[in-house]
Design a protein around this motif. Sequence first.
Motif, short mmCIF file in Angstrom:
data_model
loop_
_atom_site.label_atom_id
_atom_site.label_comp_id
_atom_site.label_asym_id
_atom_site.label_seq_id
_atom_site.Cartn_x
_atom_site.Cartn_y
_atom_site.Cartn_z
N THR A 129 40.10 36.79 43.21
CA THR A 129 39.00 37.74 43.79
C THR A 129 37.65 37.04 43.11
OG1 THR A 129 39.53 38.99 41.72
CG2 THR A 129 40.62 40.00 43.69
N LEU A 130 37.45 35.83 43.64
CA LEU A 130 36.23 35.22 43.45
C LEU A 130 35.34 35.20 44.74
CD1 LEU A 130 37.37 31.95 42.05
CD2 LEU A 130 35.73 33.27 41.04
N THR A 131 34.09 35.34 44.50
CA THR A 131 33.22 35.14 45.60
C THR A 131 33.25 33.92 46.25
OG1 THR A 131 31.37 34.28 44.13
CG2 THR A 131 31.30 37.05 44.68
N ASN A 132 33.49 32.71 45.56
CA ASN A 132 33.77 31.48 46.46
C ASN A 132 34.94 31.39 47.33
OD1 ASN A 132 33.22 31.40 43.13
ND2 ASN A 132 31.86 29.55 44.25
N THR A 133 35.96 32.26 47.15
CA THR A 133 37.13 32.43 48.02
C THR A 133 36.74 33.24 49.30
OG1 THR A 133 38.49 32.77 46.10
CG2 THR A 133 39.41 33.46 48.22
N MET A 134 35.92 34.32 48.95
CA MET A 134 35.51 34.92 50.12
C MET A 134 34.42 34.21 51.15
SD MET A 134 36.45 37.73 51.16
CE MET A 134 36.44 39.24 51.79
N GLU A 135 33.66 33.36 50.38
CA GLU A 135 32.71 32.37 50.98
C GLU A 135 33.35 31.48 52.10
OE1 GLU A 135 29.36 29.08 49.55
OE2 GLU A 135 30.66 30.39 47.98
N THR A 136 34.47 31.10 51.36
CA THR A 136 35.37 30.10 52.09
C THR A 136 36.12 30.66 53.35
OG1 THR A 136 35.50 28.84 49.85
CG2 THR A 136 37.30 28.33 52.10
N LEU A 137 36.60 31.94 52.99
CA LEU A 137 37.41 32.50 54.26
C LEU A 137 36.21 32.84 55.34
CD1 LEU A 137 39.86 34.89 52.13
CD2 LEU A 137 40.16 32.59 53.00
N LEU A 138 35.19 33.37 54.96
CA LEU A 138 34.41 33.79 55.92
C LEU A 138 33.75 32.38 56.74
CD1 LEU A 138 32.31 36.53 54.14
CD2 LEU A 138 33.77 36.83 56.14
N THR A 139 33.75 31.63 55.97
CA THR A 139 33.22 30.09 56.64
C THR A 139 34.09 29.74 57.68
OG1 THR A 139 32.05 29.36 54.69
CG2 THR A 139 32.86 27.78 56.31
#
Length: 493
Positions: free
Chosen positions: A140-150
């Motif tokens: 549950t990291l913002t970096n993970t969400m950033e990568t998925l949205l990318t």
Amino acid sequence: AGGPAPLLALTVALRALNCFLVQTSFVPDEYWQSLEVAHRMVFKYPSRNYGYLTWEWVSGLRGYSYPLIFASIYKALQLLAKDDVQLLIWVPRLAQAVLAAFADVKLYSLVQHLENAETAKYVYFCQLCSWFTWYSCTRTLTNTMETLLTIFALSYYPIKGSKMGSSCKYLALIALAIVIRPTAIIPWIPLVFSHFLQEQKKADLILHNCIPVGLVTVGTSLIIDRVFFGEWVLVQLNFLKFNVLQNLGTFYGSHPWHWYFTQGLPVILGTHLPFFIHGCVLAPKRYRTFLGAVIWTVLVYSTLSHKEFRFIYPVLPFCMVFCGYSLKHLKAWKKSAASFLLLSNLLPALYTGLIHQRGSLDVMSHIQQLCQNSSQSQAFVFMMMPCHSTPFYSHVHCPLKMRFLQCPPDLTGNESYIDEADVFYSNPLGWLNKEFYNDTLLPSHLIFFSVLEQEISSFLASRGYEKTATVFHTHVPQGRVGSHIYVYRKKNL
């Protein structure tokens, strides 16, 4: 979700397995910028401060849009009367895993659409093989969400030869990523610029796509933050001021400029590296924008002194396109190369997911047990570890009295500022004797890394503490972080 349904089902199953095979801690932000915030949003106890917000939230550097996702999950569990601590820990991670699976399939569909099913298969294989993606994509990291949205945005990006391109969709997804983590804009600068240059109707793109999307996302983000902060806060601006203009990120350590090239990228790519380089040489001209995005992102991050592996995680999907391209073009070596990739990534994936730094999560189950006892009201847990070493109430879920060493950076410009954790570590024994001069103030439980035991043994003995648990943490202890975590309890409780 685009792409074949059986592939999606298989990918969801794989990522769910991935989720349960990652039982280690990576960085504090995984809990402190998402789950802890969400837990505090949903479970407020009137009687005492139940939950903790780090200094970033007090200073308005982070927005509530991302924690809101987990707060919704927590709220649903609460309404169903299923807010059991294990569900609070695993359901958000499973949700993240399902999203990751959708992103994997999106990447497959994108390459299938741009190239063919065979190339798509190899890109998908590389993506699933990547040890760093395995290690990070269910967190549950913002970096993970950033990568998925990318990845989602990439699938709508109008690259040459794409019929799926949709300016509105890809810009909306980038905007959402920027709201969650402002740095998400970095890989997209060259891509949006390249799109703008190729676009015939430039004015339309700006007036009908960029401006409306920007206004809607910034507006929504502002309203969400207004609700939870209780005042108007433009988080993205504060984030920029802190990290770029004041460069206060160095408070968390600094690295040489070349770190991402010599360590960052080679480590997260792992054994994919030779395939990535080979793929860059082979890939057609139209993929140059993808490569440009990777190089540009690594260059921009290299100018910031505080560096971390997870910061460049969003360029990994771009790299996988090149790796898959390389694999497909290896004529005779295809099978051996694929087996090599799978086996060489399996070990680091399982080791980092199941063994390395697992103590800070395992020790939480010892604290959870204090919730069941009737002595919960008397219990007072003090974590004498580098700050934010463990999660907090999101992994305990009962209003236990807990405390940890604080370490906010100094925002007032005081040259001689030292945070509580540093003061403690400069003289642990002296600090403890001064802080707990009166026996009535003593915590019922002390939790600390094994490296500290020797130094504070006289305090433990004189105050009547006994060791009740030893929890394995890591094979590579460093500095203040020991190989094990010890739990000490006051004898007369």
